[in-house]
Design a protein around this motif. Structure first.
Motif, PDB file in Angstrom:
ATOM      1  N   THR A   8      -7.304  -2.316 -23.393  1.00 43.56           N
ATOM      2  CA  THR A   8      -6.115  -3.143 -23.582  1.00 43.56           C
ATOM      3  C   THR A   8      -5.071  -2.415 -24.430  1.00 43.56           C
ATOM      4  O   THR A   8      -5.405  -1.787 -25.433  1.00 43.56           O
ATOM      5  N   TYR A   9      -3.818  -2.528 -24.005  1.00 40.35           N
ATOM      6  CA  TYR A   9      -2.693  -1.902 -24.710  1.00 40.35           C
ATOM      7  C   TYR A   9      -1.591  -2.934 -24.909  1.00 40.35           C
ATOM      8  O   TYR A   9      -1.548  -3.970 -24.233  1.00 40.35           O
ATOM      9  N   TYR A  75      -1.215  -5.430 -21.834  1.00 40.27           N
ATOM     10  CA  TYR A  75      -1.653  -5.137 -20.476  1.00 40.27           C
ATOM     11  C   TYR A  75      -3.005  -4.433 -20.509  1.00 40.27           C
ATOM     12  O   TYR A  75      -3.438  -3.919 -21.544  1.00 40.27           O
ATOM     13  N   ASP A  76      -3.660  -4.429 -19.381  1.00 37.90           N
ATOM     14  CA  ASP A  76      -5.011  -3.878 -19.242  1.00 37.90           C
ATOM     15  C   ASP A  76      -4.968  -2.652 -18.337  1.00 37.90           C
ATOM     16  O   ASP A  76      -4.242  -2.637 -17.331  1.00 37.90           O
ATOM     17  N   VAL A  77      -5.740  -1.634 -18.715  1.00 34.03           N
ATOM     18  CA  VAL A  77      -5.921  -0.470 -17.843  1.00 34.03           C
ATOM     19  C   VAL A  77      -7.409  -0.373 -17.501  1.00 34.03           C
ATOM     20  O   VAL A  77      -8.245  -0.186 -18.391  1.00 34.03           O
ATOM     21  N   PHE A  93      -7.223   4.531 -11.911  1.00 36.53           N
ATOM     22  CA  PHE A  93      -6.733   3.554 -12.879  1.00 36.53           C
ATOM     23  C   PHE A  93      -5.992   2.435 -12.158  1.00 36.53           C
ATOM     24  O   PHE A  93      -5.285   2.681 -11.180  1.00 36.53           O
ATOM     25  N   VAL A  94      -6.138   1.217 -12.684  1.00 38.54           N
ATOM     26  CA  VAL A  94      -5.330   0.081 -12.237  1.00 38.54           C
ATOM     27  C   VAL A  94      -4.802  -0.633 -13.471  1.00 38.54           C
ATOM     28  O   VAL A  94      -5.566  -0.925 -14.400  1.00 38.54           O
ATOM     29  N   LEU A  95      -3.503  -0.906 -13.488  1.00 38.33           N
ATOM     30  CA  LEU A  95      -2.864  -1.581 -14.613  1.00 38.33           C
ATOM     31  C   LEU A  95      -2.537  -3.015 -14.218  1.00 38.33           C
ATOM     32  O   LEU A  95      -1.939  -3.245 -13.149  1.00 38.33           O
ATOM     33  N   THR A  96      -2.916  -3.967 -15.054  1.00 32.43           N
ATOM     34  CA  THR A  96      -2.640  -5.375 -14.791  1.00 32.43           C
ATOM     35  C   THR A  96      -2.077  -6.026 -16.044  1.00 32.43           C
ATOM     36  O   THR A  96      -2.389  -5.622 -17.171  1.00 32.43           O
ATOM     37  N   ASP A  97      -1.276  -7.063 -15.843  1.00 30.57           N
ATOM     38  CA  ASP A  97      -0.731  -7.782 -16.988  1.00 30.57           C
ATOM     39  C   ASP A  97      -1.715  -8.846 -17.454  1.00 30.57           C
ATOM     40  O   ASP A  97      -2.822  -8.983 -16.904  1.00 30.57           O
ATOM     41  N   ALA A  98      -1.326  -9.610 -18.469  1.00 28.67           N
ATOM     42  CA  ALA A  98      -2.234 -10.588 -19.075  1.00 28.67           C
ATOM     43  C   ALA A  98      -2.628 -11.693 -18.100  1.00 28.67           C
ATOM     44  O   ALA A  98      -3.663 -12.345 -18.288  1.00 28.67           O
TER      45      ALA A  98
END
Length: 242
Positions: A8-9, A75-77, A93-98
């Protein structure tokens, strides 16, 4: 069953431009930080490899960002390794929001080098030793594309200084990306359209060299070539807005 790992970032003020959305280099840095953290946690990070005078180096990477999250957004990686070849390992990698909405993805290919000779090491043994780290999930985007040739219409010089260098004593990936994107119109860089960036590393660039950073601007994007010696490409890249 082995699954992907999640990190998480938060988009901090140093990660945004004047639109208050994360920049492409900031999101790219989060992706590469995730790679390092995950490799470290699984026992084959740079710290472990350095004991044998080895290290990971990035060979190719492709980023796709459908949108860029705003300041202070979490956001999550997710990351996973999908294969080990003899020379390259593929990490995704896949980036998703909350809310769980996917807004980005990346596919990277890594080589392991001997730090004394700077030559690539056969990954077959690493693949056998860490076979349990491979996850049976397809790559989330097209693999990094090779950029065969670039005909720059604009070239700037960049001396390699202390702040450009990473732990492998060569130019940091994000510094290359910043050098190249800085040659583009600011209207493109602040666009809310989706973007894909492919980067192909051919040779190392080191402290004290002077780089020629060339850009071939196209209708919806650009090709780039970075050279430390005339006519010999060290890095090529392509960016396109969709």
């Amino acid at each position: 069953m082995v699954a992907e790992s999640h990190y998480t970032y938060r988009v901090e003020p140093q990660d945004v431009d004047f639109t208050l959305r994360a920049t492409i280099p900031a999101l790219g840095a989060a992706v590469l930080n995730t790679a390092g953290a995950d490799a470290h946690g699984k026992g084959f990070g740079v710290d472990a490899l350095n004991a044998a005078n080895h290290s990971w180096v990035l060979s190719r990477i492709a980023f796709e960002f459908d949108s860029r999250p705003g300041q202070y957004v979490d956001y999550d990686v997710a990351t996973w390794i999908s294969d080990y070849g003899r020379v390259l390992s593929t990490r995704n990698f896949v980036l998703t929001d909350a809310r769980g909405h996917e807004f980005g993805r990346a596919v990277s290919q890594w080589a392991m080098i001997d730090l004394a000779t700077r030559s690539a090491i056969d990954l077959s043994g690493v693949g056998r030793e860490h076979a349990d780290a491979v996850v049976d999930i397809p790559v989330p985007a097209e693999r990094p594309r090779k950029i065969r040739e670039v005909h720059p219409g604009k070239v700037v010089e960049h001396p390699v200084v202390y702040s450009d260098i990473d732990f492998n004593c060569h130019v940091n990936t994000m510094r290359y990306i910043e050098m190249m994107l800085d040659l583009l119109p600011i209207e493109w860089l602040t666009s809310e359209e989706s973007v894909r960036l492919d980067v192909h590393f051919l040779r190392e660039c080191r402290y004290g060299q002077t780089l020629s950073v060339g850009c071939e601007q196209q209708e919806r994007g650009a090709l780039f070539e970075v050279c430390a010696e005339p006519g010999i490409a060290a890095v090529r890249a392509a960016v396109v807005w969709k």
